[in-house]
Design a protein around this motif. Sequence first.
Motif, PDB file in Angstrom:
ATOM      1  N   LEU A  76      39.241  39.602  47.579  1.00 10.41           N
ATOM      2  CA  LEU A  76      39.836  40.538  46.335  1.00 10.41           C
ATOM      3  C   LEU A  76      40.989  39.841  45.763  1.00 10.41           C
ATOM      4  CD1 LEU A  76      39.618  43.710  48.406  1.00 10.41           C
ATOM      5  CD2 LEU A  76      38.227  43.139  46.662  1.00 10.41           C
ATOM      6  N   THR A  77      41.787  39.206  46.407  1.00  9.86           N
ATOM      7  CA  THR A  77      43.088  38.766  45.599  1.00  9.86           C
ATOM      8  C   THR A  77      42.475  37.684  44.644  1.00  9.86           C
ATOM      9  OG1 THR A  77      44.216  38.991  47.614  1.00  9.86           O
ATOM     10  CG2 THR A  77      45.104  37.337  46.134  1.00  9.86           C
ATOM     11  N   LEU A 131      47.319  44.492  36.208  1.00 12.86           N
ATOM     12  CA  LEU A 131      48.518  45.131  36.537  1.00 12.86           C
ATOM     13  C   LEU A 131      48.517  46.327  37.249  1.00 12.86           C
ATOM     14  CD1 LEU A 131      50.476  44.212  33.248  1.00 12.86           C
ATOM     15  CD2 LEU A 131      50.425  43.098  35.536  1.00 12.86           C
ATOM     16  N   TYR A 132      47.715  47.274  37.064  1.00 10.80           N
ATOM     17  CA  TYR A 132      47.608  48.524  37.841  1.00 10.80           C
ATOM     18  C   TYR A 132      47.604  48.330  39.537  1.00 10.80           C
ATOM     19  CZ  TYR A 132      46.516  51.063  33.562  1.00 10.80           C
ATOM     20  OH  TYR A 132      46.394  51.307  32.224  1.00 10.80           O
ATOM     21  N   PHE A 133      46.736  47.450  39.871  1.00 11.79           N
ATOM     22  CA  PHE A 133      46.340  46.843  40.901  1.00 11.79           C
ATOM     23  C   PHE A 133      47.825  46.145  41.919  1.00 11.79           C
ATOM     24  CE2 PHE A 133      42.361  47.169  39.598  1.00 11.79           C
ATOM     25  CZ  PHE A 133      41.427  47.784  40.527  1.00 11.79           C
ATOM     26  N   LEU A 134      48.253  45.576  40.850  1.00 13.48           N
ATOM     27  CA  LEU A 134      49.722  44.695  41.457  1.00 13.48           C
ATOM     28  C   LEU A 134      50.651  45.762  41.766  1.00 13.48           C
ATOM     29  CD1 LEU A 134      50.066  41.523  39.336  1.00 13.48           C
ATOM     30  CD2 LEU A 134      49.529  41.673  41.596  1.00 13.48           C
ATOM     31  N   GLN A 135      50.875  46.736  40.841  1.00 20.44           N
ATOM     32  CA  GLN A 135      51.944  47.831  40.964  1.00 20.44           C
ATOM     33  C   GLN A 135      51.590  48.600  42.240  1.00 20.44           C
ATOM     34  OE1 GLN A 135      51.422  49.596  37.084  1.00 20.44           O
ATOM     35  NE2 GLN A 135      52.847  47.969  36.259  1.00 20.44           N
ATOM     36  N   LEU A 136      50.415  49.190  42.388  1.00 19.94           N
ATOM     37  CA  LEU A 136      49.946  49.896  43.729  1.00 19.94           C
ATOM     38  C   LEU A 136      50.138  49.198  44.979  1.00 19.94           C
ATOM     39  CD1 LEU A 136      46.919  51.939  42.039  1.00 19.94           C
ATOM     40  CD2 LEU A 136      49.230  52.736  42.391  1.00 19.94           C
ATOM     41  N   HIS A 137      49.956  47.888  44.927  1.00 21.55           N
ATOM     42  CA  HIS A 137      50.141  47.091  45.780  1.00 21.55           C
ATOM     43  C   HIS A 137      51.429  46.523  46.558  1.00 21.55           C
ATOM     44  CE1 HIS A 137      49.020  44.314  49.088  1.00 21.55           C
ATOM     45  NE2 HIS A 137      49.651  43.308  48.748  1.00 21.55           N
ATOM     46  N   ALA A 173      41.896  52.250  39.391  1.00 23.18           N
ATOM     47  CA  ALA A 173      42.760  51.660  40.064  1.00 23.18           C
ATOM     48  C   ALA A 173      43.401  52.362  41.218  1.00 23.18           C
ATOM     49  CB  ALA A 173      43.841  50.879  39.266  1.00 23.18           C
ATOM     50  N   VAL A 174      43.758  53.452  41.059  1.00 25.95           N
ATOM     51  CA  VAL A 174      44.651  54.387  41.982  1.00 25.95           C
ATOM     52  C   VAL A 174      43.389  54.765  42.959  1.00 25.95           C
ATOM     53  CG1 VAL A 174      45.428  56.698  42.385  1.00 25.95           C
ATOM     54  CG2 VAL A 174      46.212  55.224  40.345  1.00 25.95           C
ATOM     55  N   ALA A 175      42.176  55.039  42.726  1.00 26.86           N
ATOM     56  CA  ALA A 175      41.155  55.700  43.536  1.00 26.86           C
ATOM     57  C   ALA A 175      40.993  54.421  44.517  1.00 26.86           C
ATOM     58  CB  ALA A 175      40.050  56.050  42.839  1.00 26.86           C
ATOM     59  N   VAL A 176      40.431  53.279  43.914  1.00 23.36           N
ATOM     60  CA  VAL A 176      40.224  52.105  44.882  1.00 23.36           C
ATOM     61  C   VAL A 176      41.220  51.692  45.568  1.00 23.36           C
ATOM     62  CG1 VAL A 176      39.664  49.622  44.635  1.00 23.36           C
ATOM     63  CG2 VAL A 176      38.572  51.200  42.951  1.00 23.36           C
ATOM     64  N   VAL A 177      42.705  51.665  45.324  1.00 24.07           N
ATOM     65  CA  VAL A 177      43.484  51.086  46.225  1.00 24.07           C
ATOM     66  C   VAL A 177      43.935  52.216  47.259  1.00 24.07           C
ATOM     67  CG1 VAL A 177      46.045  50.738  46.298  1.00 24.07           C
ATOM     68  CG2 VAL A 177      44.823  49.858  44.458  1.00 24.07           C
ATOM     69  N   ARG A 178      43.685  53.383  47.051  1.00 29.17           N
ATOM     70  CA  ARG A 178      44.018  54.508  47.887  1.00 29.17           C
ATOM     71  C   ARG A 178      42.824  54.652  48.847  1.00 29.17           C
ATOM     72  NH1 ARG A 178      48.200  54.089  46.622  1.00 29.17           N
ATOM     73  NH2 ARG A 178      49.812  55.341  45.421  1.00 29.17           N
ATOM     74  N   GLY A 179      41.852  54.309  48.306  1.00 26.51           N
ATOM     75  CA  GLY A 179      40.365  54.293  49.270  1.00 26.51           C
ATOM     76  C   GLY A 179      40.528  53.045  50.261  1.00 26.51           C
ATOM     77  N   TYR A 180      40.853  51.946  49.651  1.00 23.80           N
ATOM     78  CA  TYR A 180      41.105  50.561  50.576  1.00 23.80           C
ATOM     79  C   TYR A 180      42.083  50.975  51.539  1.00 23.80           C
ATOM     80  CZ  TYR A 180      42.268  45.933  51.888  1.00 23.80           C
ATOM     81  OH  TYR A 180      42.423  44.993  52.890  1.00 23.80           O
ATOM     82  N   GLN A 181      43.180  51.556  50.967  1.00 24.35           N
ATOM     83  CA  GLN A 181      44.324  51.886  52.229  1.00 24.35           C
ATOM     84  C   GLN A 181      44.195  52.632  53.321  1.00 24.35           C
ATOM     85  OE1 GLN A 181      47.683  53.043  49.719  1.00 24.35           O
ATOM     86  NE2 GLN A 181      48.319  50.915  49.055  1.00 24.35           N
ATOM     87  N   ALA A 182      43.403  53.763  52.736  1.00 24.84           N
ATOM     88  CA  ALA A 182      42.797  54.644  53.772  1.00 24.84           C
ATOM     89  C   ALA A 182      41.891  53.986  55.019  1.00 24.84           C
ATOM     90  CB  ALA A 182      42.068  55.697  53.380  1.00 24.84           C
ATOM     91  N   LEU A 183      40.817  53.085  54.554  1.00 26.95           N
ATOM     92  CA  LEU A 183      40.062  52.253  55.324  1.00 26.95           C
ATOM     93  C   LEU A 183      40.687  51.411  56.136  1.00 26.95           C
ATOM     94  CD1 LEU A 183      37.172  51.635  52.756  1.00 26.95           C
ATOM     95  CD2 LEU A 183      37.125  53.178  54.435  1.00 26.95           C
TER      96      LEU A 183
END
Length: 401
Positions: A14-15, A99-105, A149-159
Amino acid sequence: MNAAPALTPTNRVLTWCLHLLLAALLVLAAVRAVAGDQSRAAAVVAVAVACGVAYAAGPLWSRVRTSRRAAAAWLGVVCALWLVLVVLTADGVWVAFPLYFLQLHLLSRRAGLVAVTVTALAAITAFAAHQGVFSPVAAIGPALGAAVAVAVVRGYQALYRESEQRRRLIEELTATRADLAEAQHTAGVLAERERLAHEIHDTLAQGLSSIQLLLRAAERSLPDDSGNAARHVGQARQAAADNLAEARRFVAALTPPALDGTTLAGALERLCATTGTRHRLTARFRLTGDPTPLPTTHEVALLRIAQAAVANTVRHAEATTVEITLSHLGDEIALDVVDDGTGFDPEALPASDPGEGGVGLEAMRTRARTLGGSLTVESSPGHGTALTARLPVPRSAEVHP
């Protein structure tokens, strides 16, 4: 921000996908500017290169991985260069997505959402300025990208959190199984040692003691002028006495180590201390009444019952506290083990299977009944468990074999 954990293969993929996406979008913006013969083509290329270099410097800067402040500073530089790029060309709008993913991470939960919202508004505003007119359709792309981006990152963090919880549970289960296996092995070894001690005491020691008494009687019956016969009988009696002392040392050596150099109360207090150290459980010990000497068999039986009861509490009860009380009641001694766990229905328990090697309630009852005592269990689902073992105290007990 603590040191980042080691990346898993999925995280690495992913990175690298994020790196390649941002690089591809910067190259696309530069190529389109040159191909379109824009007046700002040189500036677009320069800013795209600067943005790419600044972005590449982040993974190489160790503080970005260990300090949230450093990560936020690096992200601020990258976003500032992106703002310059998006002012120069409308093609820079698409760089907002990685950039969305970077900011959320890299940012905290609230700061990440704010940064994504500001970035999306900046992208929509810049695109409308380049088009010369604002269109709701043009706002869909950046807004939808931010939502994805928000949905993907939040879902990944929950998993990830769920995966970490499962990993910790598996580690605790593995450790508990290892502890139980070790406890069962130790219990087997101690039971065999106890059996051998009883066998030596009841056979060899008693036989040698009888031989010594018979030889003493024979020595007294010999006439005064028996000479060598009396000497040989005396030597035989001394040999029997020496071997009897040796047998008694064997019996003492084979008694449970938990009782070595201490009393039953001391062994139970040590059991509580060990249990509280090894498990997430508060274990307390109380002693009531006037302590009196007990036969070794009684001490061993009560210690084994307490160990088995505490092991069941740790394994099954999900309790937070367990209390062991040893009560000297004159002609009776009582052991109480009480926990605040989930409890159970004593009538609904299956019969214990000796072939499985477990030490169940029936085994504890058998141990108590062997010494003329009793064992009772009071429990119900959700109300903890109280186990009581009572043994009669012999009036004249041989504490030592």
